[in-house]
Design an enzyme around this catalytic site. Structure first.
Site, mmCIF file in Angstrom:
data_model
loop_
_atom_site.group_PDB
_atom_site.id
_atom_site.type_symbol
_atom_site.label_atom_id
_atom_site.label_comp_id
_atom_site.label_asym_id
_atom_site.label_seq_id
_atom_site.Cartn_x
_atom_site.Cartn_y
_atom_site.Cartn_z
ATOM 1 N N ARG A 121 -4.344 -15.277 2.294
ATOM 2 C CA ARG A 121 -4.124 -15.049 3.719
ATOM 3 C C ARG A 121 -5.174 -15.827 4.513
ATOM 4 O O ARG A 121 -6.363 -15.803 4.194
ATOM 5 C CB ARG A 121 -4.203 -13.553 3.990
ATOM 6 C CG ARG A 121 -2.917 -12.817 3.554
ATOM 7 C CD ARG A 121 -1.915 -12.799 4.682
ATOM 8 N NE ARG A 121 -2.538 -12.133 5.791
ATOM 9 C CZ ARG A 121 -2.612 -10.803 5.898
ATOM 10 N NH1 ARG A 121 -2.042 -10.020 5.003
ATOM 11 N NH2 ARG A 121 -3.233 -10.257 6.908
ATOM 12 N N ASP B 235 -5.981 -6.915 -1.803
ATOM 13 C CA ASP B 235 -6.520 -6.763 -0.454
ATOM 14 C C ASP B 235 -8.052 -6.665 -0.515
ATOM 15 O O ASP B 235 -8.642 -6.710 -1.600
ATOM 16 C CB ASP B 235 -5.898 -5.509 0.182
ATOM 17 C CG ASP B 235 -5.616 -5.705 1.665
ATOM 18 O OD1 ASP B 235 -6.381 -6.451 2.312
ATOM 19 O OD2 ASP B 235 -4.655 -5.111 2.165
ATOM 20 N N ASP C 118 -3.725 -9.542 10.011
ATOM 21 C CA ASP C 118 -2.287 -9.255 9.883
ATOM 22 C C ASP C 118 -1.428 -9.804 11.025
ATOM 23 O O ASP C 118 -1.804 -9.747 12.196
ATOM 24 C CB ASP C 118 -2.065 -7.738 9.836
ATOM 25 C CG ASP C 118 -2.664 -7.111 8.597
ATOM 26 O OD1 ASP C 118 -3.386 -7.808 7.857
ATOM 27 O OD2 ASP C 118 -2.428 -5.918 8.374
ATOM 28 N N ASP D 281 0.833 -1.206 0.000
ATOM 29 C CA ASP D 281 0.000 0.000 0.000
ATOM 30 C C ASP D 281 0.875 1.266 0.000
ATOM 31 O O ASP D 281 1.945 1.278 0.584
ATOM 32 C CB ASP D 281 -0.863 -0.035 1.281
ATOM 33 C CG ASP D 281 -2.154 0.742 1.128
ATOM 34 O OD1 ASP D 281 -2.262 1.553 0.192
ATOM 35 O OD2 ASP D 281 -3.058 0.529 1.957
HETATM 36 C C1 GLA Z 1 -3.992 -4.975 5.080
HETATM 37 C C2 GLA Z 1 -3.151 -6.177 4.690
HETATM 38 C C3 GLA Z 1 -1.697 -5.892 4.995
HETATM 39 C C4 GLA Z 1 -1.241 -4.645 4.257
HETATM 40 C C5 GLA Z 1 -2.141 -3.464 4.596
HETATM 41 C C6 GLA Z 1 -1.882 -2.276 3.719
HETATM 42 O O1 GLA Z 1 -3.998 -4.776 6.442
HETATM 43 O O2 GLA Z 1 -3.593 -7.313 5.352
HETATM 44 O O3 GLA Z 1 -0.903 -7.000 4.638
HETATM 45 O O4 GLA Z 1 -1.260 -4.899 2.875
HETATM 46 O O5 GLA Z 1 -3.510 -3.810 4.429
HETATM 47 O O6 GLA Z 1 -2.699 -1.192 4.051
#
Ligand code: GLA
Length: 628
Positions: A266, A183, A270, A79
């Site tokens: 995923r 995402d 995070d 991002d």
């Molecule tokens: C999400 C994703 C992260 C990252 C952020 C960027 O939280 O899971 O891995 O890419 O967005 O804003």
């Protein structure tokens, strides 16, 4: 006219029976991820504060340290790279203030091509980041970022929504990227009535998901949007030279369908550089070995080695983190600033023996042979037929661990040789069992050689990379409570704490029953086999040119439905090879054998006699094995 009449005469199109054999492997095999992707990503180190210098610095470090030669070739920006979507034609603009080489024309004419050319000239690959909705995560959660998109609400709609073909064409055609991470905040956080949309003036999008609430998530809609991306990738890179990373954080039941659509998905929210958060993201992937295969990998998120609990003062933790990711075939994406990576941590990331486990061509994600909140044993089958085994101390107390031949599915009466992949020492061979001391958070990683329990065969649970759970029988997806819960790194102890949030509970399990109980039929416990709900179909590749299939099948003793009777079917390349009578709950397991010589794809179907839509029974494929 004739065709129209014929179509009418044929009547309404019948929905295809998902349990009918197809004779073909249905999980994704497209893209350049035969083995888990390796490389570096900007997010964990820099957040949205990326610059071209920082990214090229990381790229240079990959080359200079020798990491690139070891396989770390993707350099992925996350991002923060975008400026806006051009009004005239919807073309995305790069923020040239941080990526100066992208200023290729006037103020509205930017291109990442010089940047990707640089990476390619270094022998590396380039990755980019986007969102499946209109807006990205930073536009909701990082409002102080200096690198947020600018302009009108439409110009700030930088995500793929409504622009899938255009943007994928731009990334993979004009700009020459090789990897895309997609995402999902844009599908979750931008409801028209939300305060965020009102305050920040975004173009709203009715959310397709509510985090942690599957009944309020449009699973098919989410899957459909990601499928559009997969199709666009095929169109713009028909040679398959791309990697498609789905970043829906374990939501929308992606842990079940990610393998059909992308190269990695995923499995959780995070990771952060905290030990217990690492346990959380690890757990979200570790129980899913049957859902990962070559070209399709569970993604517990990027590595935190070099940061927080995994920095140079925590080499034990860093080694454990790396060993775990290697064993569960996770993508190995370095997340820290490579230009500042201390030597001992570089050494960890550079352990070629550990990398080789992760990149083994069998693609068999490790299976948990012993599980508890304190300590685990993970066993991974290598393409040579040998095993890798990880003893993993999750907690803060030292442990004297006992490793048995059974854990390795090796014979109890013959010596087993262990070779330590960190110390590079051979450990004296053991017979039956051995005991090994582990410090807090320590892990010990070995390759193990010895005669297998099945001298001329393998249990299917030893070959998860050859198994595709085509239909897992889950009728109403449920969130999985079997994931470590820590103090949430963002909220601290505000709110009620961590709730189960990731669909997949009740999915197929190696050496266990669907909800994590022991695999057993009428009191007979199976140390090996596959537990799966009824109404399921698995595709199994006969990669070893095995000659026969054998299993002991029945209704699992912990079945949520004790009324259903199940029939088990074995197909070879689409043709019926064997089937059982209807088997009731409590009946002893029934033996099934099938001749699979010259068969390429075996399909295993467990079907209830009557449709029982609400509570499928649990089917046990006890001791299911390919034999010679
Ligand atoms: C999400 C994703 C992260 C990252 C952020 C960027 O939280 O899971 O891995 O890419 O967005 O804003």
């Amino acid at each position: 006219m004739g065709a129209a009449l014929l179509a009418l005469a044929a009547g309404p199109v019948q929905a295809k029976d998902p349990l009918a054999p197809t004779g073909r492997w249905s999980a994704n095999e497209r893209g350049a991820a035969r083995t888990p992707p390796m490389g570096w990503n900007s997010w964990n180190a820099f957040g949205t504060r990326i610059t071209e210098d920082k990214v090229l610095g990381a790229a240079q470090a990959l080359v200079d340290t020798g990491l690139a030669k070891l396989g770390y070739t993707y350099v992925n920006i996350d991002d923060g790279w975008w400026l806006k979507r051009r009004t005239a034609d919807g073309r995305l603009q790069v923020r040239t203030a941080i990526f100066p080489s992208a200023a290729t024309g006037g103020p509205e004419e930017t291109s990442f091509r010089p940047f990707t050319d640089r990476l390619h000239a270094m022998g590396l690959k380039a990755g980019i980041y986007t969102d499946a909705g209109r807006n990205a995560c930073s536009q909701a959660f990082d409002l102080k970022s200096p690198n947020l998109p600018v302009g009108t609400p439409e110009e700030r709609s930088v995500g793929l929504y409504g622009h899938v073909d255009q943007d994928i064409g731009l990334f993979f055609g004009d700009w020459g990227f090789d990897y895309v991470k997609v995402d999902a905040c844009g599908l979750a956080d931008y409801a028209g009535k939300s305060e965020l949309v009102a305050r920040q003036h975004y173009v709203p999008l009715d959310p397709l998901m509510e985090r942690g609430v599957l009944s309020r998530t449009d699973i098919a809609g989410m899957r459909g949007l990601y499928l559009q991306v997969a199709e666009a990738l095929q169109r713009h890179r028909p040679n398959g030279d791309y990697v498609f990373s789905i970043c829906a954080w374990g939501q929308a039941n992606v842990r079940a369908w990610g393998k059909d659509v992308g190269n990695l998905w995923r499995t959780s929210d995070d990771i952060t550089p905290s030990w217990t958060r690492m346990l959380h993201t690890y757990d979200s992937a570790a129980d899913r070995p049957l859902y990962a295969q070559p070209y399709a990998w569970n993604d517990p998120d990027m590595l935190e080695i070099g940061l927080g609990d995994f920095d140079e003062n925590h080499l034990t933790e860093a080694r454990s983190h790396f060993s775990l990711w290697a064993m569960i075939d996770a993508p190995l994406l370095i997340g820290a600033d490579l230009q500042k990576m201390p030597k001992p941590l570089l050494d960890i990331l550079s352990n070629a023996d550990v990398i080789a486990l992760n990149q083994d061509s069998g693609g068999h994600q490790a299976v948990r042979a012993f599980t508890s909140e304190d300590f685990e044993i993970l066993v991974k089958t290598l393409s040579t037929g040998d095993k890798a085994v990880l003893l993993f101390n999750r907690g803060l107390a030292p442990i004297r661990a006992i490793l048995t031949a059974d854990h390795l599915k090796m014979a109890r009466n013959a010596p087993i040789a262990l070779h330590d992949l960190w110390s590079k020492q051979d450990v004296p061979a053991f017979t039956g069992e051995t005991s090994i001391a582990l410090a807090p958070r320590e892990s010990r990683l070995f390759t193990a050689k010895g005669p297998r329990i099945l001298p001329a065969g393998m249990y299917l649970s030893e070959l998860p990379g050859a198994v595709n759970v085509a239909v897992d029988g889950v009728v109403r997806p449920e969130v999985d409570p079997l994931v470590h819960r820590m103090v949430n790194p963002w909220a601290g102890s505000r709110g009620p704490g961590e709730r189960p949030a990731y669909g997949g509970y009740g999915g197929a399990q190696a050496d266990a029953a669907p909800y994590g109980t022991s695999l057993q039929v009428a009191g007979r416990v199976f140390g090996a086999g596959i537990g799966i709900l009824a109404g399921s179909r698995m595709e199994v590749r006969n990669t070893g040119h095995w000659r026969s299939f054998a299993a002991l099948v029945g209704v699992d003793d912990n079945s949520r439905n004790a009324g259903a009777k199940l029939r088990f079917y074995v197909y070879g390349d689409g043709k019926l090879l064997a089937k059982t009578k209807p088997i009731a709950f409590g009946e002893p397991a029934v033996r099934v054998n099938a001749d699979i010589a010259n068969i390429r794809l075996v399909e295993l179907v467990a079907k209830p006699e009557k449709n029982e839509p609400l509570a499928p029974a649990s089917a046990a494929w006890g001791d299911a094995a390919f034999l010679n």
